[in-house]
Design a protein around this motif. Structure first.
Motif, PDB file in Angstrom:
ATOM      1  N   SER A 156       9.459  85.343  12.337  1.00  0.00           N
ATOM      2  CA  SER A 156      10.152  84.249  11.385  1.00  0.00           C
ATOM      3  C   SER A 156       9.826  84.247  10.082  1.00  0.00           C
ATOM      4  O   SER A 156      10.521  83.727   9.225  1.00  0.00           O
ATOM      5  CB  SER A 156       9.378  82.798  12.190  1.00  0.00           C
ATOM      6  N   ASP A 195      16.715  81.635  14.274  1.00  0.00           N
ATOM      7  CA  ASP A 195      15.444  81.854  14.825  1.00  0.00           C
ATOM      8  C   ASP A 195      15.000  81.480  16.418  1.00  0.00           C
ATOM      9  O   ASP A 195      15.335  80.347  16.575  1.00  0.00           O
ATOM     10  CB  ASP A 195      14.382  81.278  13.933  1.00  0.00           C
ATOM     11  N   GLU A 196      15.275  82.424  17.240  1.00  0.00           N
ATOM     12  CA  GLU A 196      15.272  82.183  18.666  1.00  0.00           C
ATOM     13  C   GLU A 196      16.175  81.008  19.190  1.00  0.00           C
ATOM     14  O   GLU A 196      15.718  79.886  19.586  1.00  0.00           O
ATOM     15  CB  GLU A 196      13.863  81.777  19.066  1.00  0.00           C
TER      16      GLU A 196
HETATM   17 MG   LIG Z   1       8.662  82.979  15.432  1.00  0.00          MG
END
Ligand SMILES: [Mg+2]
Ligand SMILES: Nc1ncnc2c1ncn2[C@@H]1O[C@H](COP(=O)(O)OP(=O)(O)OP(=O)(O)O)[C@@H](O)[C@H]1O
Length: 267
Positions: A59, A188-189
């Motif tokens: 991240s 991000d995810e």
């Molecule tokens: Mg992360």
């Protein structure tokens, strides 16, 4: 400003010049170093997946690509990140404009507390991308179409976005990102809060979007990385260990640490 001349990707996986290039990127949170000399090319109109154990810096790295770390106190960044060969950390860069070119979709769907229509219209309005209500309508509709959401929301455009399901909200956030015609989309995810059906829809969408956009996705799911990406980068303890074609990373990793991670020995 550092100018990198057009050239092939450093790992030799593509003859094309990269859309974004990262060189010797170090990042510190205060005294604590989170990224170490990361070198990575991001290929244009492909999906690059970032994988690795929790806390390895995925991240953090993703946020470097559109300067989202600028908003965190005590962060120091060294090295070089370019978009189309221009240094994005150059003082002359307008960060608001940069984030219009490099959009972001977060882990938790985060629609604004506004109507479905206004969520998608927000970016085009603040960036002055449209001249009339008709044009705005057009951008909103095509963005929802691209995000595969139009059928589900066309009769409820004035309703609050927070009334949508989680998967629909995430696709709305993708529509919102797409509405300003970004060149790169960072995710991000994006599926971690979604059920398998909503996840499959978002994955299908990512696959369609790559004909027009350069996509970088962080994922904890190796199956997801294998399904949606063409290139995969494996991070471990703040270092980029290995990057290559997704097939190669999953079938024939070169580094022992990559091998250990993908075979489930750690992470
Ligand atoms: Mg992360
Ligand atoms: N705002 C912050 N302030 C201080 N340290 C941070 C901050 N954000 C992240 N870190 C630290 O930086 C390192 C990398 O974190 P990061 O969130 O980038 O990892 P990640 O790979 O995304 O992990 P996960 O898979 O759990 O999301 C970790 O050690 C983390 O504790």
């Amino acid at each position: 400003m550092a100018v990198v001349t057009a050239r092939a990707m450093t790992d030799g996986t593509s003859a094309q010049a990269p859309k974004m290039a990262v060189r010797k990127l170090d990042l510190f949170y205060g005294e604590s170093q989170a990224l170490y000399e990361v070198d990575l090319d991001i290929a244009e109109k492909q999906v690059t997946a970032l994988i690795g154990p929790s806390g390895c810096g995925k991240s953090t790295f993703l946020r470097c690509l559109n300067r989202m770390n600028d908003t965190i106190d005590g962060v120091t960044i060294k090295g070089n990140v370019t978009l189309d060969d221009r240094d994005i950390y150059d003082k002359a860069i307008d960060v608001v404009q940069l984030r219009a070119r490099i959009g972001m979709v977060f882990q938790k769907p985060n629609p604004f507390p506004k109507s479905i229509y206004d969520n998608v219209a927000y970016g085009p309005r603040i960036h002055g991308l449209v001249n009339s209500r008709d044009e705005l309508d057009e951008v909103v509709m095509t963005s929802l179409e691209k995000a595969g959401l139009i059928k589900e929301v066309k009769d409820r455009m004035a309703e609050p976005a927070t009334g949508l399901s989680g998967g629909q909200q995430q696709r709305l956030c993708i529509a919102r990102a797409v509405a300003v015609s970004p060149e790169v989309i960072l995710m991000d995810e994006p599926c971690s809060a979604l059920d398998p059906i909503a996840t499959a829809k978002v994955e299908e969408l990512i696959d369609e979007l790559r004909s027009n956009y350069t996509i970088v996705i962080v994922t904890h799911s190796m199956q997801q990385a294998a399904r949606v990406s063409q290139r995969t980068a494996f991070f471990h303890l703040g270092k980029l260990v290995e990057v290559g074609d997704t097939d190669q990373i999953f079938t024939n990793p070169k580094d022992e640490r990559t091998k250990g991670y993908i075979t489930g020995r750690f992470g």
